[in-house]
Design a protein around this motif. Structure first.
Motif, PDB file in Angstrom:
ATOM      1  N   ALA A 165      86.675  33.605 -48.007  1.00  0.00           N
ATOM      2  CA  ALA A 165      87.210  34.440 -46.935  1.00  0.00           C
ATOM      3  C   ALA A 165      86.395  34.289 -45.655  1.00  0.00           C
ATOM      4  O   ALA A 165      86.949  34.186 -44.556  1.00  0.00           O
ATOM      5  CB  ALA A 165      87.238  35.894 -47.380  1.00  0.00           C
ATOM      6  N   ALA A 166      85.068  34.285 -45.795  1.00  0.00           N
ATOM      7  CA  ALA A 166      84.210  34.158 -44.618  1.00  0.00           C
ATOM      8  C   ALA A 166      84.414  32.813 -43.933  1.00  0.00           C
ATOM      9  O   ALA A 166      84.457  32.729 -42.693  1.00  0.00           O
ATOM     10  CB  ALA A 166      82.750  34.334 -45.017  1.00  0.00           C
ATOM     11  N   LEU A 167      84.553  31.767 -44.727  1.00  0.00           N
ATOM     12  CA  LEU A 167      84.786  30.443 -44.154  1.00  0.00           C
ATOM     13  C   LEU A 167      86.141  30.383 -43.449  1.00  0.00           C
ATOM     14  O   LEU A 167      86.266  29.793 -42.363  1.00  0.00           O
ATOM     15  CB  LEU A 167      84.718  29.390 -45.258  1.00  0.00           C
ATOM     16  N   THR A 168      87.147  31.017 -44.044  1.00  0.00           N
ATOM     17  CA  THR A 168      88.466  31.050 -43.417  1.00  0.00           C
ATOM     18  C   THR A 168      88.428  31.781 -42.088  1.00  0.00           C
ATOM     19  O   THR A 168      89.013  31.333 -41.095  1.00  0.00           O
ATOM     20  CB  THR A 168      89.489  31.724 -44.353  1.00  0.00           C
ATOM     21  N   VAL A 169      87.726  32.919 -42.057  1.00  0.00           N
ATOM     22  CA  VAL A 169      87.582  33.671 -40.810  1.00  0.00           C
ATOM     23  C   VAL A 169      86.897  32.820 -39.755  1.00  0.00           C
ATOM     24  O   VAL A 169      87.281  32.816 -38.582  1.00  0.00           O
ATOM     25  CB  VAL A 169      86.788  34.974 -41.049  1.00  0.00           C
ATOM     26  N   ARG A 170      85.906  32.074 -40.182  1.00  0.00           N
ATOM     27  CA  ARG A 170      85.153  31.246 -39.238  1.00  0.00           C
ATOM     28  C   ARG A 170      85.990  30.101 -38.678  1.00  0.00           C
ATOM     29  O   ARG A 170      85.918  29.787 -37.482  1.00  0.00           O
ATOM     30  CB  ARG A 170      83.907  30.695 -39.943  1.00  0.00           C
TER      31      ARG A 170
END
Length: 219
Positions: A165-170
């Motif tokens: 999720a964090a990578l997708t947000v980034r």
């Protein structure tokens, strides 16, 4: 493991994008609430924490009622969770979450979904302190069990879901909530595909155990 990953993804998205609270980790939210009462933390965090607590509680209560009254409760509850997470992902992707009030509404959807997930199975999938305590304790005394590989897998799945999720947000902020919804849908598909083969399970299958909050039994 899919639900554990969905939990990690939902919490990471909410923490990063909605505002320093969690959708499913209520222990962390209670700590944040206490800190905000003492004047620490971001402005408005207390309102977000209360929203998360109330929505999570409503999800738990609704799922508990469904668990007592509905046939094939697990697929129904997973479907409800997937719909809520997908709705949140769609609202975020469409750019409709612009104000603080909008963010509270999105947090309510995510918290409701995590509350439902908390009642889906007896095995914890959105809080893991007791799971980690039990696993490390057994390792320390050399009492490794045959199923502990799956226990460790659930812990790893939380980390993987949060990282996804964090990578997708980034990389693509608009799709930040998609990972949690996709993982919940995957769990629903697995459940519905193997469900008929487990139709002979007893009536207590999937219901939370009395020792659920006990570190000795949570894993």
């Amino acid at each position: 493991m899919l639900l554990s990953a969905a939990s990690g993804a939902a919490d990471a998205f909410v923490f990063i994008c909605v505002g320093q609270v969690f959708a499913g980790v209520m222990t962390g939210n209670l700590v944040l609430l206490g800190a905000s009462a003492a004047g620490a933390g971001e402005e408005g965090v207390a309102l977000r924490v209360v929203t998360a607590l109330l929505s999570y509680g409503c999800g738990v209560a609704g799922a508990a009622v469904v668990g007592e009254r509905m046939w094939r409760r697990v697929p129904v509850m997973l479907l409800a969770e997937a719909v809520l997470l997908a709705a949140g992902a769609a609202l975020w992707a469409a750019g409709l979450v612009a104000s603080d009030a909008d963010r509270l509404g999105l947090l309510g959807l995510m918290g409701l979904a995590m509350g439902i997930q908390g009642r889906v199975r007896a095995t914890p999938t959105n809080y893991f302190t007791g799971t980690l305590t039990s696993l490390v304790g057994r390792l320390a005394v050399g009492a490794w069990r045959g199923g502990d590989g799956w226990v460790a897998g659930r812990l790893a799945a939380v980390v993987a879901g949060a990282a996804l999720a964090a990578l997708t947000v980034r990389l693509w902020s608009a799709a930040g909530a998609v990972a949690a919804a996709a993982l919940a849908v995957a769990a629903l598909l697995v459940e519905t595909s193997v469900g008929p083969g487990r139709a002979g399970a007893g009536p207590e299958e999937g219901k939370p155990r009395p020792d659920r909050g006990n570190p000795a039994g949570a894993a």
